[in-house]
Design a protein around this motif. Structure first.
Motif, PDB file in Angstrom:
ATOM      1  N   LYS A 291      10.104   3.034  -9.179  1.00 12.18           N
ATOM      2  CA  LYS A 291       8.919   4.033  -8.740  1.00 12.18           C
ATOM      3  C   LYS A 291       9.397   5.243  -7.918  1.00 12.18           C
ATOM      4  CE  LYS A 291       4.737   2.682  -7.344  1.00 12.18           C
ATOM      5  NZ  LYS A 291       3.822   1.937  -6.843  1.00 12.18           N
ATOM      6  N   ALA A 292      10.567   5.062  -7.173  1.00 10.39           N
ATOM      7  CA  ALA A 292      11.025   5.865  -6.238  1.00 10.39           C
ATOM      8  C   ALA A 292      11.657   7.253  -6.773  1.00 10.39           C
ATOM      9  CB  ALA A 292      12.536   5.497  -5.439  1.00 10.39           C
ATOM     10  N   VAL A 293      11.335   8.301  -6.039  1.00 14.39           N
ATOM     11  CA  VAL A 293      11.842   9.668  -6.573  1.00 14.39           C
ATOM     12  C   VAL A 293      13.345   9.628  -5.894  1.00 14.39           C
ATOM     13  CG1 VAL A 293      11.595  12.183  -5.890  1.00 14.39           C
ATOM     14  CG2 VAL A 293       9.537  10.585  -6.087  1.00 14.39           C
ATOM     15  N   ARG A 294      14.085   9.849  -6.818  1.00 13.75           N
ATOM     16  CA  ARG A 294      15.663   9.430  -6.465  1.00 13.75           C
ATOM     17  C   ARG A 294      16.252  10.878  -6.828  1.00 13.75           C
ATOM     18  NH1 ARG A 294      14.258   5.420  -9.827  1.00 13.75           N
ATOM     19  NH2 ARG A 294      15.771   6.151 -11.349  1.00 13.75           N
ATOM     20  N   ILE A 295      16.667  11.637  -5.632  1.00 12.17           N
ATOM     21  CA  ILE A 295      17.571  12.869  -5.635  1.00 12.17           C
ATOM     22  C   ILE A 295      18.946  12.689  -5.258  1.00 12.17           C
ATOM     23  CG2 ILE A 295      17.491  15.245  -5.180  1.00 12.17           C
ATOM     24  CD1 ILE A 295      14.448  14.795  -4.435  1.00 12.17           C
ATOM     25  N   ALA A 296      19.890  13.294  -6.054  1.00 14.20           N
ATOM     26  CA  ALA A 296      21.185  13.489  -5.416  1.00 14.20           C
ATOM     27  C   ALA A 296      21.718  14.749  -5.103  1.00 14.20           C
ATOM     28  CB  ALA A 296      22.114  12.678  -6.560  1.00 14.20           C
ATOM     29  N   ILE A 297      22.460  14.982  -4.062  1.00 15.08           N
ATOM     30  CA  ILE A 297      23.127  16.219  -3.791  1.00 15.08           C
ATOM     31  C   ILE A 297      24.615  16.034  -3.812  1.00 15.08           C
ATOM     32  CG2 ILE A 297      23.409  18.125  -2.389  1.00 15.08           C
ATOM     33  CD1 ILE A 297      20.601  17.303  -1.066  1.00 15.08           C
TER      34      ILE A 297
ATOM     35  N   ARG B  63       0.867  -1.235   0.033  1.00 11.63           N
ATOM     36  CA  ARG B  63      -0.117   0.043  -0.077  1.00 11.63           C
ATOM     37  C   ARG B  63       0.739   1.189   0.118  1.00 11.63           C
ATOM     38  NH1 ARG B  63      -2.413   1.620   3.901  1.00 11.63           N
ATOM     39  NH2 ARG B  63      -4.090   2.497   2.849  1.00 11.63           N
ATOM     40  N   ALA B  64       2.282   1.144  -0.011  1.00 13.12           N
ATOM     41  CA  ALA B  64       2.874   2.404   0.219  1.00 13.12           C
ATOM     42  C   ALA B  64       2.972   3.235  -1.028  1.00 13.12           C
ATOM     43  CB  ALA B  64       4.399   1.770   0.534  1.00 13.12           C
ATOM     44  N   LEU B  65       3.348   4.445  -0.683  1.00 14.33           N
ATOM     45  CA  LEU B  65       3.516   5.386  -1.967  1.00 14.33           C
ATOM     46  C   LEU B  65       4.878   5.321  -2.548  1.00 14.33           C
ATOM     47  CD1 LEU B  65       1.644   8.218  -0.168  1.00 14.33           C
ATOM     48  CD2 LEU B  65       0.850   7.243  -2.077  1.00 14.33           C
ATOM     49  N   PRO B  66       5.268   5.894  -3.526  1.00 18.13           N
ATOM     50  CA  PRO B  66       6.428   5.809  -4.172  1.00 18.13           C
ATOM     51  C   PRO B  66       7.417   6.386  -3.008  1.00 18.13           C
ATOM     52  CG  PRO B  66       5.140   6.563  -5.822  1.00 18.13           C
ATOM     53  CD  PRO B  66       4.298   6.538  -4.520  1.00 18.13           C
ATOM     54  N   PRO B  67       8.727   5.832  -2.741  1.00 14.89           N
ATOM     55  CA  PRO B  67       9.556   6.331  -1.750  1.00 14.89           C
ATOM     56  C   PRO B  67      10.269   7.314  -2.278  1.00 14.89           C
ATOM     57  CG  PRO B  67      10.121   4.004  -2.811  1.00 14.89           C
ATOM     58  CD  PRO B  67       9.026   4.480  -2.986  1.00 14.89           C
ATOM     59  N   VAL B  68      11.112   7.969  -1.366  1.00 17.36           N
ATOM     60  CA  VAL B  68      11.839   9.155  -1.531  1.00 17.36           C
ATOM     61  C   VAL B  68      13.309   8.859  -1.086  1.00 17.36           C
ATOM     62  CG1 VAL B  68      12.238  11.720  -1.493  1.00 17.36           C
ATOM     63  CG2 VAL B  68      10.005  10.850  -1.556  1.00 17.36           C
ATOM     64  N   ILE B  69      14.460   8.820  -1.988  1.00 17.16           N
ATOM     65  CA  ILE B  69      15.747   8.580  -1.711  1.00 17.16           C
ATOM     66  C   ILE B  69      16.432   9.923  -1.843  1.00 17.16           C
ATOM     67  CG2 ILE B  69      17.645   6.986  -1.736  1.00 17.16           C
ATOM     68  CD1 ILE B  69      15.646   5.102  -3.162  1.00 17.16           C
ATOM     69  N   VAL B  70      17.029  10.324  -0.767  1.00 15.47           N
ATOM     70  CA  VAL B  70      18.018  11.597  -1.264  1.00 15.47           C
ATOM     71  C   VAL B  70      19.407  11.151  -0.807  1.00 15.47           C
ATOM     72  CG1 VAL B  70      18.429  13.968  -0.667  1.00 15.47           C
ATOM     73  CG2 VAL B  70      16.211  13.250  -0.702  1.00 15.47           C
TER      74      VAL B  70
ATOM     75  N   ALA C 262       0.406   0.418  -7.803  1.00 14.33           N
ATOM     76  CA  ALA C 262      -0.475   1.567  -8.127  1.00 14.33           C
ATOM     77  C   ALA C 262      -1.817   1.496  -8.627  1.00 14.33           C
ATOM     78  CB  ALA C 262       0.355   2.468  -9.385  1.00 14.33           C
ATOM     79  N   ASN C 263      -2.118   0.266  -9.233  1.00 12.82           N
ATOM     80  CA  ASN C 263      -3.530   0.060  -9.747  1.00 12.82           C
ATOM     81  C   ASN C 263      -4.133  -0.391  -8.737  1.00 12.82           C
ATOM     82  OD1 ASN C 263      -2.975   0.721 -12.433  1.00 12.82           O
ATOM     83  ND2 ASN C 263      -2.253  -1.425 -12.917  1.00 12.82           N
ATOM     84  N   ASP C 264      -3.802  -1.133  -7.440  1.00 10.06           N
ATOM     85  CA  ASP C 264      -4.637  -1.758  -6.456  1.00 10.06           C
ATOM     86  C   ASP C 264      -4.729  -0.579  -5.348  1.00 10.06           C
ATOM     87  OD1 ASP C 264      -3.011  -5.010  -6.865  1.00 10.06           O
ATOM     88  OD2 ASP C 264      -4.517  -3.971  -8.027  1.00 10.06           O
ATOM     89  N   ALA C 265      -4.057   0.600  -5.643  1.00  7.58           N
ATOM     90  CA  ALA C 265      -4.229   1.491  -4.311  1.00  7.58           C
ATOM     91  C   ALA C 265      -5.548   1.932  -4.107  1.00  7.58           C
ATOM     92  CB  ALA C 265      -3.229   2.646  -4.817  1.00  7.58           C
ATOM     93  N   PRO C 266      -5.912   2.246  -3.066  1.00 10.41           N
ATOM     94  CA  PRO C 266      -7.225   2.689  -2.700  1.00 10.41           C
ATOM     95  C   PRO C 266      -7.460   4.251  -3.281  1.00 10.41           C
ATOM     96  CG  PRO C 266      -6.024   2.760  -0.841  1.00 10.41           C
ATOM     97  CD  PRO C 266      -5.287   1.963  -1.945  1.00 10.41           C
ATOM     98  N   ASN C 267      -6.326   4.866  -3.665  1.00  6.39           N
ATOM     99  CA  ASN C 267      -6.545   6.133  -4.331  1.00  6.39           C
ATOM    100  C   ASN C 267      -5.454   6.311  -5.334  1.00  6.39           C
ATOM    101  OD1 ASN C 267      -6.989   8.856  -5.026  1.00  6.39           O
ATOM    102  ND2 ASN C 267      -6.760   9.906  -3.084  1.00  6.39           N
ATOM    103  N   ALA C 268      -5.416   5.733  -6.291  1.00  6.33           N
ATOM    104  CA  ALA C 268      -4.396   5.466  -7.324  1.00  6.33           C
ATOM    105  C   ALA C 268      -3.990   6.913  -7.762  1.00  6.33           C
ATOM    106  CB  ALA C 268      -4.595   4.579  -8.406  1.00  6.33           C
ATOM    107  N   THR C 269      -4.887   8.041  -7.999  1.00  6.28           N
ATOM    108  CA  THR C 269      -4.549   9.201  -8.434  1.00  6.28           C
ATOM    109  C   THR C 269      -3.272   9.989  -7.376  1.00  6.28           C
ATOM    110  OG1 THR C 269      -6.460  10.392  -7.408  1.00  6.28           O
ATOM    111  CG2 THR C 269      -6.747   9.506  -9.711  1.00  6.28           C
ATOM    112  N   ASN C 270      -3.245   9.541  -6.033  1.00  8.82           N
ATOM    113  CA  ASN C 270      -2.703  10.140  -5.187  1.00  8.82           C
ATOM    114  C   ASN C 270      -1.242   9.686  -5.066  1.00  8.82           C
ATOM    115  OD1 ASN C 270      -2.244  12.296  -3.372  1.00  8.82           O
ATOM    116  ND2 ASN C 270      -2.476  10.784  -1.544  1.00  8.82           N
ATOM    117  N   ALA C 271      -1.056   8.362  -5.823  1.00  9.26           N
ATOM    118  CA  ALA C 271       0.263   7.519  -5.640  1.00  9.26           C
ATOM    119  C   ALA C 271       1.294   8.267  -6.019  1.00  9.26           C
ATOM    120  CB  ALA C 271       0.031   6.208  -6.471  1.00  9.26           C
ATOM    121  N   PRO C 272       1.451   9.021  -7.391  1.00  8.17           N
ATOM    122  CA  PRO C 272       2.958   9.616  -7.476  1.00  8.17           C
ATOM    123  C   PRO C 272       3.042  11.035  -6.647  1.00  8.17           C
ATOM    124  CG  PRO C 272       1.194   9.907  -9.210  1.00  8.17           C
ATOM    125  CD  PRO C 272       0.701   9.123  -8.094  1.00  8.17           C
TER     126      PRO C 272
END
Length: 245
Positions: free
Chosen positions: A149-155, A116-123, A215-225
């Motif tokens: 799916k992760a939002v991946r950012i590098a500094i 059920r998790a949203l896309p993770p964020v990795i910095v 993403a497809n099975d999410a209860p609110n898929a439009t909020n996933a990304p």
């Protein structure tokens, strides 16, 4: 934040959003660099809490992974952002980025991730060049559904950072943020800590996201990304030659 969000016809429980700080603690980070990282992340925690309150659909969970000679979870298990405390990091040793990717990949499978998790964020913050074989571990990470799916950012900290490696991690040169002085580093950390995890921009969805069952099975898929507003990446600003790392 863990409470259900009421809406007509029922309730929508908040979904976990995992946020990972992955910090280079090699010897070249010693002194002002690691001190700035410690201060900036510590000071941005209240901003993360405030941003999380504005998104009741998400339960923001934070962890810290440090790497130098080997890699270690500073935060062994995910912590609610309201309860997260930053432990100051020290610097010394080499740059075993591959070990960090390996340990990160082990946490992006189901379990321990929830379906059920949203896309993770990795910095990822780094100022140097990997001293181990990072490619195979990075390849595994990027082939995991949650890695893709992760939002991946590098500094990129200082002029000796290996931006080619950081771009391999992000997959996008625009998400390799340049920080060649303390002021720029603070700006980039503060932006990544909030905008990266809590701005919804459906147009930036990875093309293959709809093919993923999570993403497809999410209860609110439009909020996933929960991804990035690329127009709001801060300008590092201009500095004198003596201020550059």
């Amino acid at each position: 934040m863990a409470e259900a969000l009421k809406r007509p016809g029922g309730e929508l429980a908040s979904r976990p959003l995992h946020f990972f700080w992955v910090v280079d603690c090699s010897g070249s980070m010693y002194g002002e660099k690691i001190g700035t990282v410690n201060h900036a992340i510590q000071s941005t925690i209240p901003e993360m809490v405030d941003a999380a309150k504005d998104n009741p659909n998400a339960q923001l969970l934070v962890r810290t992974l440090k790497f130098s000679t080997g890699a270690t979870w500073v935060t062994p298990t995910p912590v609610n952002v309201e309860d997260f405390a930053w432990d100051d990091l020290d610097a010394g040793g080499v740059t075993d980025l591959g070990k960090a990717f390996e340990m990160l990949a082990a946490q992006l499978t189901i379990p321990p991730m929830s379906d059920r998790a949203l896309p993770p964020v990795i910095v990822l913050l780094s100022d140097g060049q990997p001293t181990d074989d990072y490619k195979s571990a990075l390849d595994r990470l990027l082939h995991l559904p949650w890695g893709k799916k992760a939002v991946r950012i590098a500094i990129s900290i200082g002029q000796d950072a290996d931006d080619d490696v950081l771009q391999q991690f992000t997959g996008n040169s625009e998400l390799v943020l340049q920080a060649n002085n303390p002021q720029a580093l603070v700006k980039m950390i503060k932006w990544a800590s909030t905008a990266a995890s809590l701005v919804s921009a459906p147009a930036s969805r990875p093309k293959d996201m709809d093919e993923l069952p999570e993403a497809n099975d999410a209860p609110n898929a439009t909020n996933a990304p929960l991804v990035l507003d690329m127009n709001n990446i801060p300008d590092p600003g201009s500095v004198g030659a003596n201020d550059v790392w």
